[in-house]
Motif scaffolding. Structure first.
Motif, PDB file in Angstrom:
ATOM      1  N   THR A  98       0.837  -1.199   0.000  1.00 53.61           N
ATOM      2  CA  THR A  98       0.000   0.000   0.000  1.00 53.61           C
ATOM      3  C   THR A  98       0.871   1.248   0.000  1.00 53.61           C
ATOM      4  N   THR A  99       0.550   2.175  -0.888  1.00 52.22           N
ATOM      5  CA  THR A  99       1.255   3.454  -0.954  1.00 52.22           C
ATOM      6  C   THR A  99       0.387   4.529  -0.316  1.00 52.22           C
ATOM      7  N   THR A 100       0.921   5.155   0.717  1.00 48.17           N
ATOM      8  CA  THR A 100       0.223   6.243   1.400  1.00 48.17           C
ATOM      9  C   THR A 100       0.856   7.560   0.999  1.00 48.17           C
ATOM     10  N   THR A 101       0.022   8.513   0.606  1.00 50.70           N
ATOM     11  CA  THR A 101       0.488   9.818   0.145  1.00 50.70           C
ATOM     12  C   THR A 101      -0.125  10.912   1.010  1.00 50.70           C
ATOM     13  N   VAL A 102       0.704  11.863   1.414  1.00 51.19           N
ATOM     14  CA  VAL A 102       0.238  13.012   2.189  1.00 51.19           C
ATOM     15  C   VAL A 102       0.808  14.276   1.557  1.00 51.19           C
ATOM     16  N   GLY A 103      -0.035  15.291   1.394  1.00 53.52           N
ATOM     17  CA  GLY A 103       0.459  16.560   0.878  1.00 53.52           C
ATOM     18  C   GLY A 103      -0.543  17.260  -0.023  1.00 53.52           C
ATOM     19  N   SER A 104      -0.025  17.907  -1.078  1.00 59.85           N
ATOM     20  CA  SER A 104      -0.830  18.672  -2.041  1.00 59.85           C
ATOM     21  C   SER A 104      -1.758  19.659  -1.349  1.00 59.85           C
ATOM     22  N   GLN A 158      -9.205   0.574  -5.725  1.00 66.41           N
ATOM     23  CA  GLN A 158      -8.159   0.196  -4.778  1.00 66.41           C
ATOM     24  C   GLN A 158      -7.665   1.349  -3.926  1.00 66.41           C
ATOM     25  N   SER A 159      -8.303   2.532  -3.992  1.00 64.74           N
ATOM     26  CA  SER A 159      -7.773   3.674  -3.265  1.00 64.74           C
ATOM     27  C   SER A 159      -8.807   4.254  -2.306  1.00 64.74           C
ATOM     28  N   CYS A 160      -8.287   5.010  -1.340  1.00 65.53           N
ATOM     29  CA  CYS A 160      -9.151   5.684  -0.368  1.00 65.53           C
ATOM     30  C   CYS A 160      -8.496   7.014  -0.025  1.00 65.53           C
ATOM     31  N   THR A 161      -9.243   8.107  -0.150  1.00 62.49           N
ATOM     32  CA  THR A 161      -8.681   9.443   0.031  1.00 62.49           C
ATOM     33  C   THR A 161      -9.456  10.219   1.078  1.00 62.49           C
ATOM     34  N   ARG A 162      -8.719  10.866   1.974  1.00 65.83           N
ATOM     35  CA  ARG A 162      -9.286  11.778   2.966  1.00 65.83           C
ATOM     36  C   ARG A 162      -8.672  13.161   2.750  1.00 65.83           C
ATOM     37  N   TYR A 163      -9.361  14.176   3.254  1.00 62.07           N
ATOM     38  CA  TYR A 163      -8.835  15.534   3.268  1.00 62.07           C
ATOM     39  C   TYR A 163      -8.902  16.061   4.693  1.00 62.07           C
ATOM     40  N   VAL A 164      -7.756  16.481   5.219  1.00 63.84           N
ATOM     41  CA  VAL A 164      -7.715  17.148   6.513  1.00 63.84           C
ATOM     42  C   VAL A 164      -7.876  18.638   6.239  1.00 63.84           C
ATOM     43  N   VAL A 165      -8.957  19.238   6.745  1.00 64.37           N
ATOM     44  CA  VAL A 165      -9.258  20.637   6.459  1.00 64.37           C
ATOM     45  C   VAL A 165      -9.046  21.452   7.732  1.00 64.37           C
ATOM     46  N   PHE A 166      -8.104  22.385   7.665  1.00 61.11           N
ATOM     47  CA  PHE A 166      -7.776  23.210   8.824  1.00 61.11           C
ATOM     48  C   PHE A 166      -8.716  24.415   8.909  1.00 61.11           C
ATOM     49  N   LEU A 215      -5.442  19.292   3.275  1.00 59.06           N
ATOM     50  CA  LEU A 215      -4.293  18.428   3.041  1.00 59.06           C
ATOM     51  C   LEU A 215      -4.815  17.068   2.611  1.00 59.06           C
ATOM     52  N   MET A 216      -4.324  16.572   1.492  1.00 62.35           N
ATOM     53  CA  MET A 216      -4.781  15.289   0.983  1.00 62.35           C
ATOM     54  C   MET A 216      -4.034  14.138   1.658  1.00 62.35           C
ATOM     55  N   VAL A 217      -4.773  13.113   2.054  1.00 62.35           N
ATOM     56  CA  VAL A 217      -4.203  11.906   2.637  1.00 62.35           C
ATOM     57  C   VAL A 217      -4.846  10.722   1.921  1.00 62.35           C
ATOM     58  N   SER A 218      -4.051   9.903   1.248  1.00 60.05           N
ATOM     59  CA  SER A 218      -4.640   8.798   0.491  1.00 60.05           C
ATOM     60  C   SER A 218      -3.841   7.522   0.685  1.00 60.05           C
ATOM     61  N   ALA A 219      -4.534   6.408   0.511  1.00 64.67           N
ATOM     62  CA  ALA A 219      -3.904   5.089   0.547  1.00 64.67           C
ATOM     63  C   ALA A 219      -4.329   4.336  -0.703  1.00 64.67           C
ATOM     64  N   PHE A 220      -3.348   3.764  -1.409  1.00 64.34           N
ATOM     65  CA  PHE A 220      -3.615   3.113  -2.689  1.00 64.34           C
ATOM     66  C   PHE A 220      -2.955   1.744  -2.711  1.00 64.34           C
ATOM     67  N   ASP A 221      -3.715   0.743  -3.164  1.00 64.90           N
ATOM     68  CA  ASP A 221      -3.215  -0.617  -3.295  1.00 64.90           C
ATOM     69  C   ASP A 221      -3.224  -0.968  -4.772  1.00 64.90           C
ATOM     70  N   ALA A 241     -11.227  -1.116  -1.614  1.00 64.41           N
ATOM     71  CA  ALA A 241     -10.643   0.021  -0.903  1.00 64.41           C
ATOM     72  C   ALA A 241     -10.826  -0.053   0.609  1.00 64.41           C
ATOM     73  N   LYS A 242     -11.668  -0.937   1.114  1.00 59.50           N
ATOM     74  CA  LYS A 242     -12.001  -0.911   2.542  1.00 59.50           C
ATOM     75  C   LYS A 242     -10.780  -1.006   3.444  1.00 59.50           C
ATOM     76  N   PRO A 243      -9.861  -1.970   3.231  1.00 59.04           N
ATOM     77  CA  PRO A 243      -8.670  -1.987   4.101  1.00 59.04           C
ATOM     78  C   PRO A 243      -7.845  -0.712   3.984  1.00 59.04           C
ATOM     79  N   ASN A 244      -7.797  -0.142   2.786  1.00 66.53           N
ATOM     80  CA  ASN A 244      -7.020   1.072   2.600  1.00 66.53           C
ATOM     81  C   ASN A 244      -7.646   2.267   3.298  1.00 66.53           C
ATOM     82  N   CYS A 245      -8.958   2.246   3.479  1.00 69.09           N
ATOM     83  CA  CYS A 245      -9.595   3.344   4.208  1.00 69.09           C
ATOM     84  C   CYS A 245      -9.167   3.319   5.681  1.00 69.09           C
TER      85      CYS A 245
END
Length: 278
Positions: free
Chosen positions: A58-64, A97-105, A111-117, A123-127
């Protein structure tokens, strides 16, 4: 790795700031944030505007970081503790295969936070992993664990493309009918004359047609409505990585990029590239 040690967000309350938590307070200068520090892997040479960590397929991405409205975002009932003024949204545009959240300040920076398989699972485990990463981000942001990168003097990480695309010289070369607008709030990308200009750091590009732009070797790729021009150079202080200047134009009329689309990207590239440090 810290954020992969749990499948659900932490229920322990992070330290509470005095008031609603803004991105400026939590992250500091967005242009120099080491986004890998939000995942407990500081100093691993992420890109200018994000960090990717791969573990167990699983690749987890944070940023953008961005401040504009995200049309795919919708409310999400995050089960962990949230600092005052912070909300979490979910994307309605995820692949299987992906799940994306946004942390909103509190200052509306998201801030985008995603997990991709890359496998064939759902996508359930990735969430669960995305929520764990959200917890890691909030813990780092409220616990003063966010670190920053000191880019070398000649790094593209120190340059705001919107500054290059502003002023009389840009008006003369690109026309006065357009003005530059920041594509993200980290000062690493900008839009002018319908062309997105981005500076980044990462792995060398291995696809595309070899071309020459402003006397520099580049690659050109046409994907659906988009034409991409990309120029690379070794990244100072980051062995094995390159810094890139990318120019992206889109054909909104036909939906298929052609020579005219790439000419738009090339025009902006020919103006910007000679202004970059060697």
């Amino acid at each position: 790795m810290l954020f992969l040690s749990a499948c659900t967000p932490s229920n322990s309350a992070p330290p509470k700031p005095a008031g609603p938590l803004t991105a400026a307070e939590a992250l500091g200068d967005l242009a120099t944030v080491d986004f890998c520090s939000l995942l407990g892997t500081a100093g691993t040479n992420g890109s200018f505007g994000s960090c990717q960590v791969t573990a167990d397929g699983t690749t987890t991405t944070v940023g953008s970081p961005a401040k504009d409205t995200e049309p795919t975002a919708k409310p999400y009932d995050y089960r962990g503790q949230l600092p005052a003024g912070v909300t979490v949204e979910q994307s309605s545009f995820d692949a299987k295969q992906s799940c994306t959240r946004y942390v909103v300040f509190a200052d509306h920076v998201r801030l985008m936070v995603s997990a991709f398989d890359s496998g064939e699972g759902d996508a359930k485990p990735n969430c669960g992993k995305a929520d764990a990463a959200v917890g890691a981000v909030l813990t780092a942001a409220t616990g003063k664990r966010v670190t920053h990168v000191a880019y070398p003097e000649n790094s593209l990480g120190r340059i705001d493309p919107c500054e290059l695309l502003s002023g009389d010289a840009a008006d003369t070369a690109l026309g006065k009918g357009s003005t530059p607008s920041a594509f993200t709030v980290d000062k690493h990308s900008c839009l002018r004359s319908g062309v997105k200009v981005s500076f980044d750091r990462g792995k060398p590009e291995t696809t595309g047609t070899k071309v020459t732009v402003a006397g520099k070797p580049a690659t050109e790729s046409r994907i659906a409505a988009f034409c991409f021009l990309r120029v690379e150079r070794p990244a100072p202080g980051a062995e094995g990585k390159v810094e890139s200047a990318a120019f992206e134009a889109v054909d909104t009329a036909t939906g298929v990029a052609d020579d005219r689309t790439c000419a738009e990207a090339r025009k902006v590239a020919e103006f910007v590239l000679p202004k970059l440090p060697s």
